[in-house]
Write an enzyme that holds these catalytic residues in place. Structure first.
Site, mmCIF file in Angstrom:
data_model
loop_
_atom_site.group_PDB
_atom_site.id
_atom_site.type_symbol
_atom_site.label_atom_id
_atom_site.label_comp_id
_atom_site.label_asym_id
_atom_site.label_seq_id
_atom_site.Cartn_x
_atom_site.Cartn_y
_atom_site.Cartn_z
ATOM 1 N N SER A 62 -6.415 -1.104 6.533
ATOM 2 C CA SER A 62 -5.803 0.224 6.354
ATOM 3 C C SER A 62 -6.668 1.100 5.448
ATOM 4 O O SER A 62 -6.928 2.266 5.758
ATOM 5 C CB SER A 62 -4.377 0.110 5.810
ATOM 6 O OG SER A 62 -4.350 -0.648 4.635
ATOM 7 N N GLU A 81 -1.872 6.750 1.909
ATOM 8 C CA GLU A 81 -1.136 5.517 2.267
ATOM 9 C C GLU A 81 0.305 5.562 1.739
ATOM 10 O O GLU A 81 1.232 5.063 2.373
ATOM 11 C CB GLU A 81 -1.869 4.279 1.734
ATOM 12 C CG GLU A 81 -1.187 2.999 2.142
ATOM 13 C CD GLU A 81 -2.119 1.849 2.486
ATOM 14 O OE1 GLU A 81 -3.330 2.067 2.663
ATOM 15 O OE2 GLU A 81 -1.611 0.720 2.566
ATOM 16 N N ASP A 141 -7.829 -1.307 -3.022
ATOM 17 C CA ASP A 141 -8.467 -1.347 -1.707
ATOM 18 C C ASP A 141 -9.304 -0.099 -1.456
ATOM 19 O O ASP A 141 -10.434 -0.168 -0.981
ATOM 20 C CB ASP A 141 -7.414 -1.477 -0.598
ATOM 21 C CG ASP A 141 -6.560 -2.720 -0.771
ATOM 22 O OD1 ASP A 141 -6.851 -3.523 -1.677
ATOM 23 O OD2 ASP A 141 -5.593 -2.877 -0.004
HETATM 24 C C1 GLA Z 1 -2.558 -4.600 -0.954
HETATM 25 C C2 GLA Z 1 -2.545 -3.232 -1.643
HETATM 26 C C3 GLA Z 1 -3.387 -3.254 -2.923
HETATM 27 C C4 GLA Z 1 -3.010 -4.437 -3.809
HETATM 28 C C5 GLA Z 1 -2.961 -5.726 -3.005
HETATM 29 C C6 GLA Z 1 -2.446 -6.874 -3.828
HETATM 30 O O1 GLA Z 1 -3.842 -4.903 -0.461
HETATM 31 O O2 GLA Z 1 -3.042 -2.238 -0.790
HETATM 32 O O3 GLA Z 1 -3.225 -2.035 -3.603
HETATM 33 O O4 GLA Z 1 -1.814 -4.202 -4.481
HETATM 34 O O5 GLA Z 1 -2.157 -5.620 -1.860
HETATM 35 O O6 GLA Z 1 -3.285 -7.123 -4.902
#
Ligand code: GLA
Length: 387
Positions: free
Chosen positions: A126, A158, A170
């Protein structure tokens, strides 16, 4: 073999008359610091060589034309009609919406995209979808946002249409990653540093459980709410701003009775994980991989028992890894409820490790796991367009 970049380009040329610009937007791994980015913690992600390829060109007709090759679906929407929709459409439209919210005049564009991040694998496809489009639009609109601003824009995107209240990890890794390096990111201040990823004869191997339990985004938001609820109680009692200000678990213990068990467990996990990540970040430059690996196992334990975001399949994969003396650390990675485990494995033992784990996993769950030896990569970038 024709590359995915070339396939995307070809598909664009078959569909539109203009010549596109090509971008690559990576997925990410995370060594340690899980579910703490939205809790003002520290994380250690890296961008990887799997991601999303985008071919994009302006069309100036006030319409957006998207073709998702992975879903084999078209989407045509007038800029004036952009609204929340579903699935992948939410991710791309939400990014465009963020540029509109900033007051940019989106004049329309054509876009074809495809990726090689396995869906639901926890490598954040994503953020890669968001990052590639945001980077392209930033150039097309001459918006002048820097990479950190782009990461923050993607995070807002998001939150907005897909309604996943994710942290910044991310999107930050997607924009700021560097080949052969991992980031240590302070999610409160956005301060960050890079560490060379020198694993002295070890490599990072992801094992994809191939399970992806439903309601992931709902559960994710619930974890976030539990943390917010716990922090509000703690803030009331202690003179603190965030979980990182609690350095002794005893301080939390005093307020246990004022919280539900689930809220307490989430707080405990977060406080421990923030401390663990700080410790781990100190071990890496000391080349102390053994201690680093032990902390990864401890993280998994916390994610499974306290934070409750693991599942039987992931627990099984981590238990198997633990039994292998060539593995020095393993844990579930990313949001959880399925996806991958991340394992640090002695290089020459990798084929055996993959073979054994795949066999036992198949026997136990009747699922063919997939394994990937990770290569780190630079963050979102433009690629040369071949004629
Ligand atoms: C997903 C979310 C991140 C983070 C991870 C867990 O990937 O997008 O922001 O919180 O989970 O660490």
């Amino acid at each position: 073999m024709i590359s995915l970049a070339a396939t995307v380009l070809q598909r664009f040329r078959e569909s539109f008359t203009s010549e596109p610009t090509l971008y690559f937007s990576p997925g990410r791994i995370n060594l340690i610091g899980e579910h703490v980015d939205y809790n003002d913690g520290f994380v250690m992600p890296a961008a990887i060589d799997k991601g999303i390829y985008y071919a994009v060109a302006a069309n100036n007709n006030k319409e957006l034309h998207f073709y998702s090759m992975d879903f084999d679906e078209w989407l045509t929407v007038a800029v004036a009609d952009i609204k929340k929709m579903n699935n992948w459409k939410n991710y791309v439209l939400s990014v465009v919406n963020e540029f509109l919210l900033l007051g940019h005049d989106v004049k329309g564009f054509d876009c074809v995209f495809a990726g090689d991040i396995p869906r639901g694998s926890g490598m954040s496809s994503s953020a890669a979808v968001e990052g590639g489009l945001a980077f392209a639009l930033n150039e097309m609109l001459d918006a002048g946002l820097n990479r950190v601003q782009l990461a923050l824009l993607c995070q807002r995107a998001e939150h907005n249409f897909p309604h996943v209240n994710c942290g910044i990890m991310d999107q930050f890794a997607n924009m700021m990653g560097r080949q052969d390096e991992v980031l240590l990111l302070d999610c409160k201040t956005m301060e960050h540093q890079y560490f060379p990823l020198q694993l002295q004869g070890y490599k990072i191997v992801l094992i994809n459980s191939k399970v992806h339990h439903t309601l992931v985004s709902g559960e994710y938001n619930i974890r976030r709410q539990r943390c917010e609820e716990g922090l509000a109680i703690l803030k009331n009692q202690l003179n603190i701003q965030s979980f990182r200000d609690i350095t002794r678990v005893e301080d939390l213990m005093q307020y246990k009775s004022g919280m539900t068990e689930k809220v307490f467990n989430c707080c405990l996990y977060v406080i421990e994980e923030i401390a663990r990540t700080k410790k781990a970040a100190a071990f890496l430059p000391q080349d102390n991989l053994i201690e680093f690996g032990k902390l990864m196992y401890a993280t998994h334990e916390g994610l499974s028992k306290l934070y409750e975001v693991s599942c039987t399949e992931l627990d099984f994969l981590v238990e198997l890894a633990k039994k292998d003396s060539h593995v020095i650390g393993a844990r579930m990675m990313g949001g959880g409820f399925g996806g991958c485990t991340i394992n640090i494995v002695k290089e020459e033992a990798i084929p055996r490790f993959i073979e054994t784990i795949s066999k036992e996993y198949l026997q136990q769950f009747d699922i063919v796991a997939e394994a990937y030896v990770v290569a780190t990569a630079d963050g979102t970038r433009k690629l040369p367009v071949t004629p």
